[in-house]
Write an enzyme that holds these catalytic residues in place. Structure first.
Site, PDB file in Angstrom:
ATOM      1  N   SER A 124       0.992  -1.116  -0.133  1.00  0.00           N
ATOM      2  CA  SER A 124       0.099  -0.021   0.134  1.00  0.00           C
ATOM      3  C   SER A 124       0.828   1.205   0.029  1.00  0.00           C
ATOM      4  CB  SER A 124      -1.051  -0.071   1.311  1.00  0.00           C
ATOM      5  OG  SER A 124      -1.388   1.357   1.541  1.00  0.00           O
ATOM      6  N   TYR A 149      -2.292  -0.884  10.810  1.00  0.00           N
ATOM      7  CA  TYR A 149      -2.485  -1.634   9.566  1.00  0.00           C
ATOM      8  C   TYR A 149      -1.418  -1.318   8.526  1.00  0.00           C
ATOM      9  CZ  TYR A 149      -3.945  -1.546   4.512  1.00  0.00           C
ATOM     10  OH  TYR A 149      -4.006  -2.088   3.195  1.00  0.00           O
ATOM     11  N   LYS A 153       1.832  -3.616   6.824  1.00  0.00           N
ATOM     12  CA  LYS A 153       2.312  -3.681   5.244  1.00  0.00           C
ATOM     13  C   LYS A 153       3.943  -3.514   5.416  1.00  0.00           C
ATOM     14  CE  LYS A 153      -1.743  -4.520   3.365  1.00  0.00           C
ATOM     15  NZ  LYS A 153      -2.012  -5.546   2.931  1.00  0.00           N
TER      16      LYS A 153
END
Ligand code: NAD
Ligand code: WQD
Length: 336
Positions: A124, A149, A153
């Site tokens: 992302s 979150y 990644k």
């Protein structure tokens, strides 16, 4: 070629499976339906006119994964499965690390032991954190993520880099998505969030259809032309097509490569509202609200590397993205 698609019943995964099936790849979908519904699979069949194998499985279930690799020929894995809600990750960091990081480690162990060493991973733009200026390039330093979150990644990217450093028979493609919106032109699949949406476009479509009253525009005092946050929105079908180029890259040799998948264009929240109103003919009720914590002012890509090395480039403009998001919402007011 046979591709195992983890999280293939989800938003980006389902669009990617359609492109894969239509291009003649054999597809094996793995999902635990944590954030998707079995109906998505029927829709994939209907749109693609083709079939696939489905395995209801969790990426943390090592025995389940071993069975899938034993029973199916798999040439490469496209790994979408993961939890993705930023605000939820701040409340439940351990669940996010366990599912996203732990799940990816288990998946890679099963892959290694099955001799499948080709993976395309859904990363992302969030890994660029808040310290890099846009347009964002793959050679800028990653890190400085602003929520658990995003940190999952960043960690997974680093784990996969270590996996390649230890064994360069692996072929790993890290795709950094910008802001996927839109839906398949059929209106049969699209983003189907549980509860109140976190992301801008599903919130807008739910206000337009009357499910929600009013959009809160988070911040109108950013150093941007109209004061609202600027993002690089990308049509989910363009993104799906990017995965076909990426999986071909993974299949073609070994190495670790990172690509941005974005359009290079930045649109503000007010730009998106205007484009949506034009495309849908609907008024979107909104009010200005304080900035949302963790948000950056501006985030858009430099997608030159993907164009040069993968031959991929986004084709759809913001109007098409808005039209397709609205078509999906109108045809499926309650989701799938
Ligand atoms: P999504 O939630 O629609 O799809 C993810 C799918 O993975 C769901 O079907 C869910 O049921 C499944 N899943 C989750 N945990 C699983 C597990 N442990 N085992 C098996 N299946 C599991 O999300 P999406 O928008 O399609 O995103 C796909 C991937 O792309 C995610 O990894 C996400 O973090 C990443 N990503 C998404 C965006 C975005 O804005 N949508 C942006 C950048 C990156
Ligand atoms: C876009 C813009 C908001 C909702 C997130 C993740 C990122 C990636 C994509 C997965 C911002 C504004 C939003 C609302 C608003 N996901 N907004 N009112 O934050 O750029 O990225 O999704 O990897 O990791 O962080 O996307 O759609 O939430 O926000 O004003 O109700 O819309 O402030 O400027 P974001 P978003």
């Amino acid at each position: 070629m046979a591709i195992l698609v983890t999280g293939g019943a989800g938003y980006i995964g389902s669009h990617t499976c359609i492109e894969l099936i239509q291009k003649g790849y054999e597809v094996i979908i793995l999902d635990n339906f944590y954030n998707s519904k079995p109906e998505a699979l029927n829709r994939i069949r209907k749109i693609s006119g083709g079939d696939f194998t489905f395995c209801e499985c969790d990426i943390r279930d090592r025995a389940g994964l071993d069975k899938i690799f034993a029973e199916n020929k798999v040439d490469a894995v496209i790994h979408f499965a993961g939890l993705k809600a930023v605000s939820e990750s701040c409340r439940k960091p351990l669940e996010y690390y366990e599912n996203n990081v732990g799940g990816t480690v288990t998946l890679c162990e099963a892959m290694r032991d099955a001799g499948v060493k080709k993976i395309v991973f859904s990363s992302s733009a969030t890994v660029y954190g808040s310290n890099n200026p846009s347009p964002l390039r793959e050679d800028m330093p990653a890190g400085g993520t602003t929520n658990p979150y995003g940190t999952t990644k960043f960690y997974i990217e680093n784990i996969l880099k270590d996996v390649y450093a230890a064994d360069n028979e692996w072929s790993i493609v890290l795709l950094r998505y910008f802001n996927p919106i839109g839906a398949h032109e059929s209106g049969l699949i699209g983003e189907d969030p549980n509860g109140i949406p976190n992301n801008l476009m599903p919130y807008i479509t739910q206000v337009a259809i009357g499910k929600l009253d009013c959009l809160n525009v988070f911040g109108n005092d950013y150093p941007t032309p109209d004061g609202t946050g600027v993002r690089d929105y990308i049509h989910v079908v363009d993104l799906a097509k990017g995965h076909l180029c990426a999986v071909d890259k993974a299949l073609s040799g070994t190495g670790l490569n990172i690509y941005n998948l974005g359009t290079s264009k930045g649109y503000s929240v007010l730009d998106v509202i205007k484009a949506f109103e034009k495309a849908s003919g609907k008024k979107v009720n909104y009010r200005f609200a304080p900035r949302r914590s963790g948000d950056v002012a501006v985030c858009y890509s430099d997608p030159t590397k993907a164009k040069k090395e993968l031959g991929w480039e986004a084709a759809f403009d913001i109007e098409q993205m808005c039209r397709d998001s609205w078509n999906w919402q109108e045809k499926n007011p309650k989701g799938l």
